[in-house]
Design an enzyme around this catalytic site. Structure first.
Site, PDB file in Angstrom:
ATOM      1  N   GLU A 284       0.997  -1.257  -0.117  1.00 45.61           N
ATOM      2  CA  GLU A 284       0.036   0.131  -0.046  1.00 45.61           C
ATOM      3  C   GLU A 284       0.903   1.370   0.147  1.00 45.61           C
ATOM      4  OE1 GLU A 284      -1.927  -0.274   3.883  1.00 45.61           O
ATOM      5  OE2 GLU A 284      -3.394  -1.815   2.818  1.00 45.61           O
ATOM      6  N   GLY A 286       2.119   5.114  -0.681  1.00 48.37           N
ATOM      7  CA  GLY A 286       1.492   6.622  -0.886  1.00 48.37           C
ATOM      8  C   GLY A 286       2.601   7.359  -1.334  1.00 48.37           C
ATOM      9  N   TYR A 327       4.822  17.885  11.936  1.00 50.85           N
ATOM     10  CA  TYR A 327       6.116  17.013  12.038  1.00 50.85           C
ATOM     11  C   TYR A 327       7.696  17.451  12.111  1.00 50.85           C
ATOM     12  CZ  TYR A 327       2.280  14.480   9.861  1.00 50.85           C
ATOM     13  OH  TYR A 327       0.963  13.726   9.612  1.00 50.85           O
ATOM     14  N   CYS A 354      -2.842  32.944  11.626  1.00 55.55           N
ATOM     15  CA  CYS A 354      -2.593  33.517  12.731  1.00 55.55           C
ATOM     16  C   CYS A 354      -2.099  32.280  13.669  1.00 55.55           C
ATOM     17  CB  CYS A 354      -3.745  34.273  13.126  1.00 55.55           C
ATOM     18  SG  CYS A 354      -4.052  35.485  11.976  1.00 55.55           S
TER      19      CYS A 354
HETATM   20  N1  LLP Z   1      -1.327   1.837   4.558  1.00 53.68           N
HETATM   21  C1  LLP Z   1      -1.623   2.449   5.784  1.00 53.68           C
HETATM   22  C2  LLP Z   1      -2.568   1.481   6.713  1.00 53.68           C
HETATM   23  C3  LLP Z   1      -1.458   3.691   6.276  1.00 53.68           C
HETATM   24  O1  LLP Z   1      -1.983   4.221   7.464  1.00 53.68           O
HETATM   25  C4  LLP Z   1      -0.737   4.354   5.183  1.00 53.68           C
HETATM   26  C5  LLP Z   1      -0.321   5.772   5.829  1.00 53.68           C
HETATM   27  C6  LLP Z   1      -0.192   4.022   4.151  1.00 53.68           C
HETATM   28  C7  LLP Z   1      -0.514   2.822   3.858  1.00 53.68           C
HETATM   29  C8  LLP Z   1       0.549   4.651   3.239  1.00 53.68           C
HETATM   30  O2  LLP Z   1       1.894   5.240   3.706  1.00 53.68           O
HETATM   31  P1  LLP Z   1       3.003   5.765   2.789  1.00 53.68           P
HETATM   32  O3  LLP Z   1       3.506   4.783   1.505  1.00 53.68           O
HETATM   33  O4  LLP Z   1       2.391   6.989   2.315  1.00 53.68           O
HETATM   34  O5  LLP Z   1       4.273   6.137   3.813  1.00 53.68           O
HETATM   35  N2  LLP Z   1       0.787  12.808   7.097  1.00 53.68           N
HETATM   36  C9  LLP Z   1       1.898  11.943   7.417  1.00 53.68           C
HETATM   37  C10 LLP Z   1       1.929  10.465   6.818  1.00 53.68           C
HETATM   38  C11 LLP Z   1       0.855   9.837   7.610  1.00 53.68           C
HETATM   39  C12 LLP Z   1       0.691   8.361   6.972  1.00 53.68           C
HETATM   40  C13 LLP Z   1      -0.380   7.679   7.366  1.00 53.68           C
HETATM   41  N3  LLP Z   1      -0.758   6.472   6.777  1.00 53.68           N
HETATM   42  C14 LLP Z   1       3.082  12.826   6.957  1.00 53.68           C
HETATM   43  O6  LLP Z   1       2.817  13.752   6.317  1.00 53.68           O
HETATM   44  O7  LLP Z   1       4.374  12.707   6.776  1.00 53.68           O
END
Ligand code: LLP
Length: 425
Positions: A284, A286, A327, A354
């Site tokens: 998965e 992202g 973060y 603000c």
């Molecule tokens: N699968 C699940 C169950 C997840 O919770 C996430 C991300 C992904 C896949 C995808 O992860 P990736 O390949 O994108 O790392 N807002 C934070 C990142 C939060 C990620 C939440 N879950 C940031 O801006 O760094």
């Protein structure tokens, strides 16, 4: 002579004294679409997806794009056309992927707080798999599935207590977080799922965190899950699916991260080393697919020189990019000014919101003047999708560069959009 310099190994180039994304000038984009605006490179997104597809995908192995990273419909459609499945965490994300024509059989659904309605809908549409995050959720699914008389396909999300080495807010595979079922309770969950009439236990799932910068935690997780699968087998519980989650990091600064190719190869090897080749496997991903394909263009409104600090005040803020505030994330900021006479200053790049936390970069050295355009890199993931309307600021337009053309894929919100749901009584 044409001088070309790649910025941060991304699609942003300094060419012939101007900044270009896939050969389209940032200045032109800013002039035509206004600022702030998000700009994505179609080439970069499809390039990343094709890399992991080539290395990893087979009849039994799929990549499911994690919609939360960037949920713009054009980006989802692009990934769908390339063969991606989808990892969703809400009914909003489900609607988005159904709207672009995704097959429910290529959608998995994670999240710790699924409501009765959410579960009912996902069972009814014939989702590929519900990734279950607690025994309580499992009981709820069983109850709904028996009422509907439809088998609910589930995977148990385990929490393998592995430290991914990322920021504590995005380290989801540790027992100190709300995610998944810990190793002490997981056998109860598997046994329950195995024996319930309307639950079709198909797999095991985990996601240990995001922005993971080394391969070891991924490999450790595969090894840990292989052990669990063995233990389950000895209890006559056979699975078909392993969902390995996402988490591969990207380059924001000069951090070294494994390439998508290295990651894919390491996962393939770990699958082989642990004798998991007969399983269907899902990744998965992202951030690693879209993160470095996006930019935020913003205009310098003022340069405020204080005795303590210099502030470059821009028209984008934490409402557009909350990662630095949330973060302490670092994003590259380049100024596309042509005027090289501008003196270099040490400054904080801040927005108009603000809040003291409204900064996009701290202690940066920039040669910058009022009305210049800045390009903030690595804004393809968790930027637009985490944006808000705080301070009643409309969300900006999103643009994609497709075959050398800048095309709008989300119009800028109107101010009236912001209160269109409100009722004056
Ligand atoms: N699968 C699940 C169950 C997840 O919770 C996430 C991300 C992904 C896949 C995808 O992860 P990736 O390949 O994108 O790392 N807002 C934070 C990142 C939060 C990620 C939440 N879950 C940031 O801006 O760094």
């Amino acid at each position: 002579m044409m001088l070309t310099m790649k910025i941060n190994k991304m699609n942003l180039e300094h060419k012939n004294k101007s900044y270009m994304i896939d050969n389209v000038s940032c200045k032109e984009i800013a002039n035509n679409f206004g600022t702030p605006c998000f700009v994505y490179s179609e080439e970069a997104i499809s390039g990343s997806f094709k890399k992991i597809k080539d290395i990893f995908c087979t009849e039994k192995r799929d990549v499911y794009y994690s919609v939360k990273a960037n949920s713009n419909l054009t980006i989802l459609k692009l990934l769908l056309n390339l063969g991606s499945g989808f990892d969703i965490v809400s009914m909003g994300e489900l609607d988005r992927v159904l709207k672009i024509g995704a097959d429910p059989k290529k959608i998995v659904y994670s999240g710790v707080g699924k409501s009765e309605k959410d579960i009912e809908r996902s069972i009814k549409i014939g989702i590929h798999c519900i990734n279950v995050e607690s025994i309580e959720e499992l009981k709820r699914i069983s109850m709904i599935a028996s009422k509907l008389k439809i088998n609910a396909p589930v995977a148990i999300r385990v929490n393998p207590n592995i430290d991914p080495g990322s920021h504590e807010y995005i380290a989801t595979g540790l027992n100190s977080t709300k995610f998944g079922i810990n190793l002490n309770n997981m056998m109860d969950a598997f046994s329950f799922a195995h024996t319930e009439d309307f639950i079709n236990l198909i797999g095991i799932d985990y996601h240990i965190g995001s922005q993971i910068e080394t391969l070891e935690p991924f490999i450790e997780a595969v090894t840990s899950v292989a052990k669990i699968i063995k233990q389950l087998k000895s209890n006559q519980i056979d699975l078909q699916l392993i969902d390995m989650g996402g988490g591969l990091g990207i380059t924001y600064k000069n951090n070294n991260v494994p390439s998508i190719r290295e990651y894919g190869e390491a996962i393939n090897k770990a699958i082989k080393d642990n004798n998991l080749e007969d399983y269907n496997i899902i990744l998965e991903l992202g951030r690693s697919l879209v993160g470095n394909a996006g930019y935020l263009l913003t205009k310098v409104e003022y340069i405020k020189k204080d005795s303590e600090k210099n502030y470059v005040i821009v028209d984008a803020g934490m409402d557009n990019l909350i990662r630095p505030a949330l973060y302490d994330a670092w994003h590259n900021i380049s100024c596309i000014n042509v005027n090289k006479d501008a003196e270099e200053i040490l400054c904080d790049v801040v927005g108009p919101v603000c809040e003291c936390a409204d900064f996009l970069g701290k202690d940066r050295k920039l040669s910058v003047q009022q009305n210049d355009i800045l390009v903030i890199s690595s804004c393809g993931a968790y930027a637009s999708s985490m944006s808000s309307n705080y301070n009643s600021r409309p969300r900006p337009a999103e643009i994609i560069i497709k075959k050398g053309q800048a095309v709008i894929i989300s119009r800028k919100e109107e101010i009236s959009d912001l209160y269109s749901r409100e009722i004056i009584i």
